[in-house]
Structure formats: structure tokens, C-alpha cells
Write an enzyme that holds these catalytic residues in place. Structure first.
Site, mmCIF file in Angstrom:
data_model
loop_
_atom_site.group_PDB
_atom_site.id
_atom_site.type_symbol
_atom_site.label_atom_id
_atom_site.label_comp_id
_atom_site.label_asym_id
_atom_site.label_seq_id
_atom_site.Cartn_x
_atom_site.Cartn_y
_atom_site.Cartn_z
ATOM 1 N N ASP A 52 23.021 33.130 -20.845
ATOM 2 C CA ASP A 52 21.673 33.372 -20.313
ATOM 3 C C ASP A 52 21.014 34.622 -20.895
ATOM 4 O O ASP A 52 19.793 34.657 -21.086
ATOM 5 C CB ASP A 52 21.710 33.473 -18.778
ATOM 6 C CG ASP A 52 21.683 32.091 -18.140
ATOM 7 O OD1 ASP A 52 21.880 31.104 -18.884
ATOM 8 O OD2 ASP A 52 21.462 31.995 -16.919
ATOM 9 N N ASN A 95 19.254 26.995 -20.086
ATOM 10 C CA ASN A 95 19.137 26.662 -18.657
ATOM 11 C C ASN A 95 18.985 27.952 -17.858
ATOM 12 O O ASN A 95 19.466 28.066 -16.735
ATOM 13 C CB ASN A 95 20.377 25.881 -18.210
ATOM 14 C CG ASN A 95 20.135 25.139 -16.901
ATOM 15 O OD1 ASN A 95 19.013 25.116 -16.394
ATOM 16 N ND2 ASN A 95 21.180 24.551 -16.350
ATOM 17 N N ARG A 125 13.986 21.397 -13.343
ATOM 18 C CA ARG A 125 13.932 22.496 -12.361
ATOM 19 C C ARG A 125 12.468 22.909 -12.179
ATOM 20 O O ARG A 125 11.783 23.238 -13.141
ATOM 21 C CB ARG A 125 14.809 23.671 -12.828
ATOM 22 C CG ARG A 125 16.271 23.283 -12.920
ATOM 23 C CD ARG A 125 17.131 24.411 -13.444
ATOM 24 N NE ARG A 125 17.180 25.552 -12.544
ATOM 25 C CZ ARG A 125 17.796 26.694 -12.823
ATOM 26 N NH1 ARG A 125 18.406 26.834 -13.985
ATOM 27 N NH2 ARG A 125 17.795 27.679 -11.957
ATOM 28 N N SER A 173 12.501 32.229 -5.237
ATOM 29 C CA SER A 173 11.907 33.573 -5.218
ATOM 30 C C SER A 173 11.569 34.021 -6.639
ATOM 31 O O SER A 173 10.868 35.005 -6.841
ATOM 32 C CB SER A 173 12.874 34.567 -4.581
ATOM 33 O OG SER A 173 14.005 34.707 -5.409
ATOM 34 N N GLN A 174 12.087 33.280 -7.631
ATOM 35 C CA GLN A 174 11.813 33.670 -9.022
ATOM 36 C C GLN A 174 10.340 33.525 -9.385
ATOM 37 O O GLN A 174 9.863 34.172 -10.309
ATOM 38 C CB GLN A 174 12.667 32.846 -9.978
ATOM 39 C CG GLN A 174 14.125 33.314 -10.001
ATOM 40 C CD GLN A 174 14.938 32.565 -11.043
ATOM 41 O OE1 GLN A 174 14.410 31.840 -11.866
ATOM 42 N NE2 GLN A 174 16.243 32.751 -10.984
ATOM 43 N N ASP A 328 23.859 32.580 -4.217
ATOM 44 C CA ASP A 328 24.893 32.313 -5.221
ATOM 45 C C ASP A 328 26.294 32.541 -4.671
ATOM 46 O O ASP A 328 27.183 31.703 -4.812
ATOM 47 C CB ASP A 328 24.665 33.180 -6.458
ATOM 48 C CG ASP A 328 23.525 32.634 -7.312
ATOM 49 O OD1 ASP A 328 22.991 31.562 -6.955
ATOM 50 O OD2 ASP A 328 23.165 33.270 -8.319
ATOM 51 N N LYS A 355 18.995 24.373 -8.464
ATOM 52 C CA LYS A 355 19.681 25.302 -9.373
ATOM 53 C C LYS A 355 20.217 24.534 -10.584
ATOM 54 O O LYS A 355 19.735 23.451 -10.882
ATOM 55 C CB LYS A 355 20.797 26.024 -8.620
ATOM 56 C CG LYS A 355 20.292 26.896 -7.492
ATOM 57 C CD LYS A 355 19.619 28.151 -7.999
ATOM 58 C CE LYS A 355 19.088 28.946 -6.840
ATOM 59 N NZ LYS A 355 19.170 30.341 -6.947
ATOM 60 N N GLU A 356 21.234 25.093 -11.237
ATOM 61 C CA GLU A 356 21.767 24.489 -12.457
ATOM 62 C C GLU A 356 22.018 22.992 -12.266
ATOM 63 O O GLU A 356 21.945 22.200 -13.187
ATOM 64 C CB GLU A 356 23.054 25.202 -12.868
ATOM 65 C CG GLU A 356 22.832 26.511 -13.611
ATOM 66 C CD GLU A 356 22.470 27.683 -12.715
ATOM 67 O OE1 GLU A 356 22.132 27.469 -11.523
ATOM 68 O OE2 GLU A 356 22.509 28.833 -13.215
ATOM 69 N N ARG A 359 23.265 21.719 -6.188
ATOM 70 C CA ARG A 359 24.554 22.300 -5.793
ATOM 71 C C ARG A 359 25.053 21.789 -4.442
ATOM 72 O O ARG A 359 26.265 21.766 -4.205
ATOM 73 C CB ARG A 359 24.454 23.837 -5.762
ATOM 74 C CG ARG A 359 24.402 24.433 -7.150
ATOM 75 C CD ARG A 359 24.243 25.933 -7.133
ATOM 76 N NE ARG A 359 24.484 26.480 -8.469
ATOM 77 C CZ ARG A 359 24.233 27.729 -8.821
ATOM 78 N NH1 ARG A 359 23.748 28.588 -7.938
ATOM 79 N NH2 ARG A 359 24.484 28.144 -10.043
ATOM 80 N N HIS A 402 28.124 27.072 -14.083
ATOM 81 C CA HIS A 402 29.134 28.131 -14.112
ATOM 82 C C HIS A 402 29.706 28.449 -12.739
ATOM 83 O O HIS A 402 30.910 28.651 -12.587
ATOM 84 C CB HIS A 402 28.514 29.386 -14.734
ATOM 85 C CG HIS A 402 27.247 29.841 -14.047
ATOM 86 N ND1 HIS A 402 26.963 31.150 -13.789
ATOM 87 C CD2 HIS A 402 26.180 29.155 -13.544
ATOM 88 C CE1 HIS A 402 25.802 31.252 -13.194
ATOM 89 N NE2 HIS A 402 25.304 30.057 -13.036
ATOM 90 N N ARG A 403 28.849 28.482 -11.723
ATOM 91 C CA ARG A 403 29.348 28.900 -10.400
ATOM 92 C C ARG A 403 30.242 27.843 -9.767
ATOM 93 O O ARG A 403 31.130 28.162 -8.986
ATOM 94 C CB ARG A 403 28.193 29.272 -9.471
ATOM 95 C CG ARG A 403 27.374 30.399 -10.005
ATOM 96 C CD ARG A 403 26.892 31.394 -8.977
ATOM 97 N NE ARG A 403 26.185 32.444 -9.680
ATOM 98 C CZ ARG A 403 26.781 33.485 -10.263
ATOM 99 N NH1 ARG A 403 28.083 33.643 -10.168
ATOM 100 N NH2 ARG A 403 26.089 34.373 -10.920
ATOM 101 N N LYS A 428 27.813 30.871 -19.115
ATOM 102 C CA LYS A 428 26.423 31.166 -18.720
ATOM 103 C C LYS A 428 26.298 32.598 -18.203
ATOM 104 O O LYS A 428 25.315 33.276 -18.481
ATOM 105 C CB LYS A 428 25.977 30.173 -17.645
ATOM 106 C CG LYS A 428 24.493 30.232 -17.329
ATOM 107 C CD LYS A 428 24.100 29.053 -16.467
ATOM 108 C CE LYS A 428 22.596 28.800 -16.505
ATOM 109 N NZ LYS A 428 21.802 29.769 -15.805
#
Ligand code: DC
Length: 661
Positions: A52, A95, A125, A173-174, A328, A355-356, A359, A402-403, A428
Site C-alpha cells: 500500500d 487496493n 469499493r 471515514s476516509q 481493523d 473493505k478489501e 469481511r 492481509h488482515r 499489503k
């Protein structure tokens, strides 16, 4: 799947040690953008090096911004004072939401001829609320695919900020963070007001934005997180030097690992370096949540440590957890919930859906593979504790997220085999994650004892297992059980596919040194000489060995395993903590086996036993797969002249030396 497409994690007993966290992704990408837009050069220490941040750096370079990387991981960004040198560019942002959103806002306000695109998932997204807010004030943005999603084309508009801007805060929130990062570029002569529509989620991430803006000379005020005011005349000035904190979301896996070992009496301590109570990242709150659930968490200057559970607790508490501020790290709680004493409901996780991957859906699917009972709603997930008897071995799909890969690695504290698919997706945010985990992990110990027939492995292994309170695996018994069934079913002993299918599906259960096939205790039946001979024949077939591999590995359970056979140290448990190669002269072994047969009322001549042994030794040592031979890291033990007590004593002594080392 090939070897690099999955990672098999050994079952873990506990974890202890220190982990230096990689830099925070959220801070790294915000700082890169701020430094690029500011006047002057900024040295950034501790920048995260991951997929990222790489796409952000590539994008900045494409925009003509000079960035230098130092040997020690620092980087120097030469800011463009709000005007990127390149006014027409095609930006590929993978991503990385932390790159797409703020770059879109910044470039839309600056104006030019830009395209912003990413991987296919990025094009699913949402970004429509941000695009709408920017269009409202006169920016020119067109969606090149579906309305509300990247890819986007950015043109030259005429942004006006004399009236308050409005942006939705309840999807990501982004969108707000992106506007706050971009709007100071206008250097407006009046205050710029941004009103949030709907409840603002993930406030801590906006807090990170505000703190970093302040470091670059822009002091944004807010009223109850609903109205944000950028003071008149704001503009970015480099702080010259700034350091990135360790990633608090990544800390969650290690802090959880320090707790989960407690069930085996091996809880921590695990110390993460790079975050502490003063961190500006909301995900440090995860450590407080663990604390409230019963974990023993300690805080220091630049570190947080997890030391198991407090006050004689056997497991984490369950209950409802509001995760709106820790979206997260909350994924980590979904896995620790398997080990809790009561069901855990994660609330306020609606943002997981965008998200990615989705989730909520992904976590529910993968947790269910382990055997867990999971309920999911639009913005919540309830995970029930998973009793040891219900754990299932599973191969966890990771959805290029990744998470998911990182949080599911904690399932290796459970009593089943665990495979993580596409482990490289951790790149990521944390390319070295699995190495960092390995460095603190304490796998369930294995003592591997290999050696030829009648060398006394079985007696030694079962005695050592009893002395240490470990489980015992007589791997030869599995080959013998398979041979017994093959003889009963009149299968040819070289019919590899049929024998492998038999090995894979036989209803075998080991209970101490007793072996069951379904409801039948076959412990004595498998000891017959004919069965031993047949076992030695089918054991040369690679397909049969492969079929028995998972079963053997599944017996590695806390607190430990003593396994005897031919390939325990070489193939089945190559990471065994102690490997012993037990031998005795052929004559000594023949004598022992002869005595054993006589005592069991089976008549045999010493000569016949000797010949049989020699034949079996030849087959075991000469076969093409998993041939019997000592591995380099095994300790040789010749017990021709030793009695059982002496042999057991020697092995326990080695084990104590190993444990003390
Ligand atoms: O150790 P044992 O005699 O019970 O083993 C029976 C047969 O199984 C032996 O001839 C070799 C084979 N075996 C094997 O190939 N690999 C093992 N790990 C254990 C046994």
C-alpha cells in the site's frame, strides 16, 4: 496448490518475546501525501514498506514529486507546495484505500488531467460520497466504470468553498479524511467548513488525520465530530522531520498471541515495540478491550505487553463489544472469540462490508470452516466459543485480504491443523508477518524417535510420553492398521490407489497406546507378524505415506507429542524439538523380538526372526520415499548395551537440556 500458495502453521502452545512493529499504514500514507503537498522537504522515519505504501510512492513519483529512500528505511520527500509538477497522469493505486481516497480529493481540488484506478476489488469499493462532495463544490470528476466507484477521471474544475461542504460519514471515514487532507491546498481566505452527514464511523482514523495535519501546520477544529473547520489561510508547511508509529492494528495479533497461550499455561509475555498509550492510532484501544476481557496487559514507554490472563482466569470473557472505533483490530477479536468462555458479539462493524473484501461474510465463512458457530448481520458478527472436540482442520481462504490471513494465524492455538492460503497477501501492510510470528511462537513440542524395527522405539517413546505427560504417536501402528484392513479386504499390497484410499478413510482412532478401527480395538491384532510384514510392504508406497501424513500431524496436540517411527524427524515433524535416532545391533534386536513373541505365546525361531528383521530393514532403508536414515539434526542412540531404564533416562536428560537451552 503449489508450496508458495499456502502456509501450514504448526499448532502453538504459546508465544513469548518481542516484536518490532512495522510502521502504521494509515500514518505512512497520510504522511507521504502531506509531505508531497507541503512546502519544503520532509524526512520520514520508520515508514512502512508494503504494497500500500509502494503504490502511494509510485503515484507521487508519477506526479513528479522527488522521493529519496535512505538505507535505514527513512525517506525524504521533496514537497511541491501544492502544485504537482505533472498535470496529466494515469495512477494505478492497487487496493489501497488510503491512497485512492485522499489522492482523488487532492487532485480534484488541484485540477488537471488525471486517472485514478486500482485492482478489480478497488473498483467495487465505494467512493461515490466523496465524489459527490467534490462535485458539489465545483470539482470535475467522472466515473469511468460504475457510478459511485473507481476508476475515475479528474479534470479541471472551479472549486468554491464559501458554503459548508457536506460529506457522508457512515460508510467510510476516509471520505472525510480525504477532504480534510485536500482542502488546505485551496489556501482559502476564509474558514472552510465541512459538515458530516450521518454518524461518523471510525473516528480514531479522523483523529489521526487531524493530528498529522497539525504537524504540517494546519489546525482543524471540530464540533462533536459533526462539523470540521479549516481555519482561513491554512497551508501546509513541512515539519522537516517526522516519525511513523508502529502499526497498532498489526500489534493486535501479537498481543492476542500473548493471551491465547494461557490455556496451555504458556501465556506470554509478548511485547510489541513501536506503540504505547500515547499512540495516535485508535487501534491501540484493542489492548484496552483485551484488558476488559480479562487479559493481563502492561504499558510502557514505546511498548505494550500482553502477559496472559489476569487473576486465575481460564479464558477471555465474551459479551458485546462495540468495535466502531477499532474496525481493523476487531477482526482479531473474531478469532480470539473462539477461545473465550462465552459468545462474543462484535458490533458497529458495518464498514467491514466495503473493505478489501466483504469481511463480515468472509470471517463468517472461514470461522465456520474451523467448526465454529457464527451468526452475522448487516453490521455485526457473533462468534461462539469452539470446544476442543469440535475444532476441525481447515484451509483458510484469505480473499486477498492481509488482515484475514493475519488474524486467522491465531487459530493455530486451537487443536487442529491450520493452513493459510495465499499467505503473501500480508504484503499489503506487513510483508514479514509470518516470520515475526514464527520468532515469538512456541509450537507444541515434538520428540521424534526414529529407528529400525525392534530397536525399542515404542517402549522408549511411550515411557517418555508418560514421564512428560505428552501424547504418544506410534506411527507404525497406523501402517499396521492399514495393513490389517488391506489383508482383511484382500487388497494387493502394491495397489497404491486402493491402499491410499483405505489409508485416507480408515476409521482409525488412537487413544494412548490403544488403537481402534471403528468400534474394534485392534491393538493386539495389528501386532501379528503377517500384519507387520504387510505394513512394511505398503509403507513403501508414496501415496499411502502421503495419505497418512495429515492424520499423524493431527496428533500433535498440547502439551506435546512423542512420536516414533521411521520418518518422524525427517518428513512428518521436520521441526521436531528433539530428534533421536535409536539403533541396536541386528542380533540384539532379533533377540528382543524373539523374546517378545515367545512371551506372547507365538512360536518362532531366532533365525526366522533375524531374517525377517533383515528383510524389513532393507525395505525401510532402501525405499524411495521417507527411507529410514538419521537426519542431520538427530541424536544417535545405540541401546544394544542399555536397558530400558537407561535409555529412557538418556532421552529425558536430552529433553531437559533442550528445554533449559
Ligand atoms: O514400527 P513398526 O514395526 O510397528 O512399523 C510397521 C511398519 O510400518 C514398518 O515395517 C515400517 C512402516 N513404518 C514406516 O514406514 N514409517 C513409520 N513412520 C512407521 C512405520
Amino acid at each position: 496448490m503449489t508450496q508458495t500458495e499456502f502456509l501450514d502453521l504448526p499448532p502453538l502452545l504459546g508465544a513469548s518475546g518481542q516484536v518490532r512493529l512495522p510502521g502504521s499504514k494509515s500514518i505512512s500514507n497520510r504522511l507521504l501525501l502531506l509531505a508531497a503537498l507541503a512546502e519544503g522537504s520532509t524526512r520520514i522515519d520508520g515508514l512502512l514498506d508494503s504494497d500500500d505504501t509502494r503504490v502511494m510512492l509510485d503515484a507521487l513519483r508519477t506526479l513528479g514529486i522527488a522521493v529519496e529512500r535512505g538505507d535505514d528505511g527513512h525517506c525524504v520527500v521533496h514537497g511541491c507546495g501544492g502544485r504537482p509538477p505533472v498535470a496529466s497522469a494515469d495512477l494505478f493505486l492497487g487496493n489501497a484505500g488510503t491512497a485512492v481516497r485522499p489522492l482523488t480529493a487532492a487532485l480534484a481540488l488541484i485540477g488537471g488531467d488525471y486517472r485514478v484506478r486500482g485492482v478489480p476489488r478497488m473498483h467495487e469499493r465505494p467512493i461515490g460520497d466523496l465524489v459527490a462532495a467534490l462535485r458539489d463544490i465545483g470539482c470535475r470528476i467522472d466515473e469511468l466504470g460504475s457510478a459511485g466507484y473507481p476508476p475515475l477521471a479528474i479534470g479541471r474544475g472551479t472549486p468554491r468553498v464559501d458554503a459548508p461542504l457536506r460529506v457522508r460519514g457512515d460508510v467510510s471515514s476516509q471520505f472525510l479524511s480525504a477532504l480534510l487532507l485536500a482542502l488546505p491546498l485551496l489556501r482559502a481566505p476564509t474558514d472552510i467548513v465541512v459538515d458530516v452527514v450521518g454518524e461518523l464511523i471510525s473516528k480514531p482514523y479522523v483523529e489521526i488525520t487531524l493530528r498529522l495535519l497539525a504537524r504540517f501546520g494546519v489546525a482543524v477544529r471540530h464540533e462533536s465530530w459533526q462539523r470540521f473547520v479549516i481555519p482561513a489561510g491554512s497551508r501546509y508547511r513541512s515539519p522537516q522531520r517526522i516519525a511513523v508509529e508502529g502499526d497498532a492494528s498489526s500489534a493486535s495479533y501479537f498481543l492476542a498471541a500473548g493471551v491465547l497461550g494461557q490455556q496451555h499455561g504458556a501465556g506470554g509475555p509478548v511485547r510489541v515495540l513501536g506503540v504505547d498509550a500515547d499512540s495516535i492510532q485508535g487501534d491501540v484501544e484493542f489492548a484496552r478491550v483485551l484488558e476488559r476481557l480479562g487479559a493481563d496487559i502492561r504499558w510502557g514507554d514505546g511498548w505494550i505487553e500482553s502477559c496472559g490472563l489476569r487473576g486465575g482466569r481460564a479464558a477471555l470473557a465474551g459479551g458485546d463489544i462495540d468495535c466502531i472505533a477499532i474496525p481493523d483490530a476487531a477482526m482479531t477479536l473474531a478469532v480470539t472469540a473462539l477461545f473465550a468462555e462465552a459468545p462474543t458479539r462484535l458490533l458497529g462493524i458495518g464498514s467491514w462490508r466495503v473493505k478489501e473484501t466483504d469481511r463480515i461474510a468472509a470471517m463468517a465463512t472461514e470461522l465456520a470452516k474451523l467448526g465454529a458457530t457464527v451468526e452475522a448481520g448487516a453490521d455485526w458478527l457473533r462468534v461462539h466459543p469452539l470446544a476442543a472436540a469440535h475444532w476441525r482442520s481447515a484451509s483458510i481462504a484469505t480473499y486477498d485480504d492481509h488482515r484475514i490471513a493475519m488474524c486467522f494465524s491465531l487459530a493455530s492455538f486451537g487443536p487442529a491443523d491450520l493452513r493459510i492460503e495465499d499467505p503473501a497477501c500480508v504484503g499489503k501492510t506487513f510483508p514479514g508477518y509470518f516470520d515475526a510470528l514464527r520468532a515469538i511462537a512456541r509450537p507444541v513440542p515434538v520428540i521424534a524417535i526414529d529407528g529400525p524395527t525392534a530397536s525399542g522405539k515404542g517402549t522408549l517413546a511411550s515411557r517418555v510420553a508418560a514421564a512428560l505427560g505428552f501424547h504418544y504417536l506410534d506411527s507404525g501402528a497406523l501402517y499396521r492398521a492399514c495393513a490389517l484392513l488391506a489383508l482383511r479386504q484382500h487388497l494387493a499390497l502394491d495397489d497404491a490407489p486402493a491402499l491410499a484410499a483405505l489409508a485416507r478413510h480408515m476409521p482409525l482412532r488412537c487413544d494412548g497406546s490403544r488403537i481402534w478401527l471403528g468400534a474394534e480395538n485392534v491393538s493386539d491384532a495389528i501386532r501379528a507378524e503377517a500384519v507387520g510384514q504387510a505394513a512394511s510392504k505398503l509403507a513403501v508406497l508414496p501415496a499411502v505415506r502421503e495419505a497418512l501424513l495429515a492424520l499423524q500431524r493431527s496428533l500433535r496436540r498440547a502439551p506435546g507429542l512423542v512420536a516414533d517411527g521411521r520418518d518422524m524427524g525427517s518428513v512428518v515433524f521436520p521441526d521436531a524439538h528433539l530428534k533421536v535416532f535409536l539403533t541396536a545391533g541386528t542380533a540384539a534386536r532379533a533377540e528382543r523380538r524373539h523374546k517378545q513373541l515367545i512371551s506372547q505365546g507365538i512360536s518362532a525361531t531366532l533365525q526366522a526372526v533375524l531374517e525377517d528383521l533383515e528383510q524389513r530393514d532393507a525395505r525401510d532403508t532402501q525405499r524411495s520415499v521417507a527411507a529410514l536414515r538419521p537426519v542431520a539434526d538427530s541424536l544417535p542412540l545405540d541401546n544394544s548395551e542399555l536397558d530400558v531404564e537407561q535409555t529412557v533416562h538418556q532421552l529425558l536428560q536430552w529433553w531437559r537440556q533442550h528445554a533449559a537451552a
